[in-house]
Design a protein around this motif. Structure first.
Motif, mmCIF file in Angstrom:
data_model
loop_
_atom_site.group_PDB
_atom_site.id
_atom_site.type_symbol
_atom_site.label_atom_id
_atom_site.label_comp_id
_atom_site.label_asym_id
_atom_site.label_seq_id
_atom_site.Cartn_x
_atom_site.Cartn_y
_atom_site.Cartn_z
ATOM 1 N N VAL A 15 0.863 -1.181 0.000
ATOM 2 C CA VAL A 15 0.000 0.000 0.000
ATOM 3 C C VAL A 15 0.897 1.226 0.000
ATOM 4 C CG1 VAL A 15 -1.738 1.313 1.265
ATOM 5 C CG2 VAL A 15 -1.854 -1.197 1.202
ATOM 6 N N PHE A 16 0.625 2.116 -0.950
ATOM 7 C CA PHE A 16 1.466 3.305 -1.111
ATOM 8 C C PHE A 16 0.673 4.556 -0.759
ATOM 9 C CE2 PHE A 16 3.391 6.673 -3.839
ATOM 10 C CZ PHE A 16 4.636 6.706 -3.232
ATOM 11 N N ASP A 17 1.155 5.314 0.233
ATOM 12 C CA ASP A 17 0.556 6.595 0.630
ATOM 13 C C ASP A 17 1.111 7.663 -0.319
ATOM 14 O OD1 ASP A 17 -0.251 8.960 1.737
ATOM 15 O OD2 ASP A 17 0.404 8.485 3.779
ATOM 16 N N VAL A 18 0.292 8.058 -1.322
ATOM 17 C CA VAL A 18 0.771 8.971 -2.366
ATOM 18 C C VAL A 18 1.135 10.329 -1.796
ATOM 19 C CG1 VAL A 18 0.162 10.148 -4.512
ATOM 20 C CG2 VAL A 18 -0.570 7.776 -4.134
ATOM 21 N N GLU A 19 0.313 10.840 -0.881
ATOM 22 C CA GLU A 19 0.544 12.192 -0.364
ATOM 23 C C GLU A 19 1.872 12.292 0.374
ATOM 24 O OE1 GLU A 19 -2.694 13.877 1.790
ATOM 25 O OE2 GLU A 19 -4.204 12.981 0.486
ATOM 26 N N ASN A 20 2.219 11.259 1.126
ATOM 27 C CA ASN A 20 3.462 11.288 1.905
ATOM 28 C C ASN A 20 4.608 10.538 1.240
ATOM 29 O OD1 ASN A 20 2.371 12.778 4.136
ATOM 30 N ND2 ASN A 20 1.270 10.914 4.734
ATOM 31 N N ALA A 21 4.328 9.922 0.059
ATOM 32 C CA ALA A 21 5.345 9.192 -0.703
ATOM 33 C C ALA A 21 6.019 8.118 0.154
ATOM 34 C CB ALA A 21 6.381 10.147 -1.283
ATOM 35 N N ARG A 22 5.193 7.330 0.868
ATOM 36 C CA ARG A 22 5.712 6.259 1.729
ATOM 37 C C ARG A 22 4.931 4.971 1.475
ATOM 38 N NH1 ARG A 22 10.109 8.367 5.019
ATOM 39 N NH2 ARG A 22 9.704 10.605 5.142
ATOM 40 N N VAL A 23 5.627 3.842 1.573
ATOM 41 C CA VAL A 23 4.951 2.541 1.594
ATOM 42 C C VAL A 23 4.536 2.273 3.037
ATOM 43 C CG1 VAL A 23 5.200 0.063 1.240
ATOM 44 C CG2 VAL A 23 6.239 1.663 -0.377
#
Length: 659
Positions: A15-23
């Motif tokens: 799962v990739f958090d696009v806003e924070n650019a973190r997996v």
């Protein structure tokens, strides 16, 4: 429990958090893909650190589509864990995080083994600014690359809805239907407002369904269109006086006639020429001559009413359109007022000078209904005013036919000029902007008239074109230039020579064959010859002309565009032909270095087309230095040399530095 289930899945899921650019979650298979020892290590990575802007934009597009239409995507991506590329087929869907935000659920379907070319091609398609899309025949979207998706107002926008004007879409699709392909420059709707796009369409098939489809590639040319519009606007203004120039006159005339023909006024056209103006330039310098022209323009504008029009035709010639009461006496009074105002003294270099005008007048529609006819009538009347002693006005009448008779006489003499060996060539050097060494020469045609002496092309080239003699004369010029190049080569001067060719020559299908034969017969290297054609010639778009230009390039002959910046520019066509040189018109160079903005824009366009840049009409050191500093490659003008006879040109070559 769910995390344990995911751990049992052999395919990578994260799962990739696009806003924070973190997996924020990854199963064991995903940790292997990301080359991470554990989840904490992977979660700590800031993936935005080396993420390209194109990828960032694409990820944001995903989020919008997840929210708007619960979309899912299957795409092939290349990841870069710890800098090492890994290619995967990935299924992307939206998933809610605990805080309510939407993230991306990424399912790696299989490891993709592909050739380097395929991987690089996919990456280029992701990062390119070229907008590429695939559509059904009715315009529905089948595929949008990131650049195309970014400019659309929404991802479901049909192809036909992109166009501001439906006729543009219809014309493009008709081209595809008739020829299998088409191209158009059109105004389109985008998220940034209406923009100019160059679109190319190709008939194709959907690789998934096999159904007929249309492939579109588009690029934003709004800046070029704006530059073209500005260049066109500036090209219609005289840079010295800010009056409309000759190029603007047809539009002004048409508008003037439309607005005044229903009134009860008489419409007059006045051709104004300053008497003995050349003497001011010769004795006091061009700067003082320019001051006179500016003052004359101000005086004309002050006397003319808001409905009148004043145009500077060029040099010391002005043109006025005016409407007066329904009798010629009102026009005569107006002309007399012009005489008095323009004849008032002007102070030049602490000296008072009186510059008088000669004015010729014609009346619409008595002396002509078209602009050219009226101008000719007024011009004839102006010369009559000069013959009568200058500083006066004269109405045109049917008896003033001397100018026409002279033209007919000249035409008859022109037909014999070639066989009588009356044509000669002069050569004007072009120098390197960097070190002022001789770069090449331009061949210039002159007519050594038995009665009138040396005549310049402006006084007879139009006659050549109209009488159909330009082909023979043009062939003679090319043959003589090629012979001269070969002769200079024997003298150790390996110099290139440019020569103007007319559009009528390029219309001949055997033009390139004939030219190649001349080069071979004289042992002249093709790259020593440069053919110049005007920018306006390209707008004709004739198939034979374009074919000839392409064959010339293949032969090795250099091809250049002359007078660039004063006509309509089809930049796509200029790029297709890939000219060696682009010559910026002297009318634009004349504004330097005081008004550089337009020339800077033209130079930028030339640099985009990767052509060598030549500036014409360079007459002072300040202009030459400015051009050298801003990217011009070669300079031509009286600052370096006037046009020279063959003997003078030979001496010039022998005594000037080479690159």
């Amino acid at each position: 429990m769910y995390s344990k289930i995911f751990e049992q899945i052999n395919l990578p899921v994260w799962v990739f958090d696009v806003e924070n650019a973190r997996v924020v979650f990854a199963n064991a298979a995903a940790l292997t893909v990301w080359n991470a020892p554990d989840m904490d290590s992977l979660r700590a990575r800031d993936l935005a650190a080396d993420m390209s802007p194109a990828v960032q934009r694409r990820l944001k597009q995903y989020l919008v589509d997840f929210l708007e239409c619960d979309a899912e995507f299957y795409e092939q991506w290349t990841l870069y864990p710890n800098g090492k590329p890994v290619s995967l087929n990935i299924r992307y869907t939206g998933i809610k995080l605990d805080d309510g935000r939407i993230a991306m659920l990424c399912e790696g379907l299989e490891m993709q083994r592909s050739t380097p070319e395929a991987a690089r091609g996919r990456d280029a398609l992701m990062h390119t600014h070229l907008m590429i899309s695939l559509h059904t025949l009715d315009g529905s979207n089948l595929y949008l690359n990131p650049a195309a998706r970014e400019f659309l107002e929404n991802s479901q926008q049909e192809l036909s809805k992109r166009f501001v004007f439906k006729r543009d879409y219809t014309r493009l699709m008709q081209q595809v239907e008739q020829h299998g392909e088409g191209d158009i420059t059109a105004l389109v709707h985008t998220v940034s407002g209406n923009r100019w796009h160059e679109l190319t369409a190709r008939a194709s098939h959907d690789p998934v369904t096999g159904q007929p489809s249309v492939l579109i590639s588009a690029t934003d040319v709004s800046r070029l269109k704006e530059a073209e519009a500005l260049a066109s606007k500036r090209a219609l203004l005289d840079s010295l006086t800010n009056l409309p120039n000759r190029h603007a006159l047809p539009h002004i005339f048409d508008k003037f006639i439309r607005t005044t023909r229903q009134s009860n006024e008489v419409i007059g056209v006045l051709f104004i020429d300053l008497d003995e103006f050349k003497a001011i330039n010769d004795t006091m310098g061009h700067a003082e001559g320019d001051r006179v022209l500016v003052e004359v323009a101000k005086r004309l504008s002050s006397l003319c009413g808001p409905s009148d029009s004043v145009v500077r035709l060029g040099g010391d010639e002005f043109f006025v359109l005016t409407a007066r009461e329904n009798n010629s006496e009102a026009l005569a009074e107006f002309a007399q007022s012009l005489l008095q105002l323009l004849s008032a003294p002007i102070t030049l270099k602490n000296r008072v000078k009186k510059v008088t005008p000669s004015i010729g007048m014609a009346i619409y529609p008595c002396h002509g209904t078209g602009l050219e006819e009226l101008m000719q009538s007024a011009d004839i009347a102006m010369y009559q005013a000069k013959l009568l002693g200058r500083n006066q006005y004269c109405f045109y009448d049917a008896a003033m036919r001397e100018a026409f008779e002279y033209e007919h006489t000249l035409l008859a003499q022109l037909k014999e000029a070639l066989s009588n060996d009356e044509f000669v060539l002069h050569y004007q050097p072009r120098v390197s902007a960097k070190d002022k060494s001789v770069a090449s020469l331009e061949a210039l045609l002159r007519w050594n008239h038995p009665e009138n002496g040396l005549m310049y092309p402006d006084s007879f080239i139009d006659l050549c074109e109209r009488s159909g003699q330009m082909g023979q004369i043009g062939e003679w010029v090319l043959r003589e230039v090629i012979k001269q190049i070969a002769h200079w080569h024997v003298l150790g001067q390996d110099v290139a020579v440019s020569v103007n060719v007319s559009i009528s020559q390029l219309f001949k299908e055997d033009f390139v064959t004939s030219l190649a034969r001349m080069l071979d017969e004289n042992g002249c290297a093709p790259n020593r010859l440069e053919l110049e054609l005007t920018e306006s010639a390209l707008t004709k778009g004739d198939v034979v002309v374009i074919k000839n230009l392409q064959q010339l390039r293949h032969l090795g002959v250099r091809v250049s565009v002359d007078d660039f910046g004063v006509g309509y520019s089809n930049f796509a066509r200029l790029n297709d032909i890939a000219f060696d040189f682009i010559k910026i018109d002297r009318s634009l160079i004349a504004s330097l270095p005081d008004n550089p903005q337009l020339v800077q824009m033209i130079i930028s366009i030339c640099l985009l087309m990767q052509a060598q840049i030549v500036a014409e009409g360079v007459e002072n050191e300040a202009t030459a230095q400015w051009l050298a500093d801003h990217g011009c490659d070669e300079l031509q003008g009286y600052l370096f040399s006037k046009p020279l006879s063959i003997d003078q040109a030979t001496d010039y070559l022998l005594n000037h530095p080479k690159p």
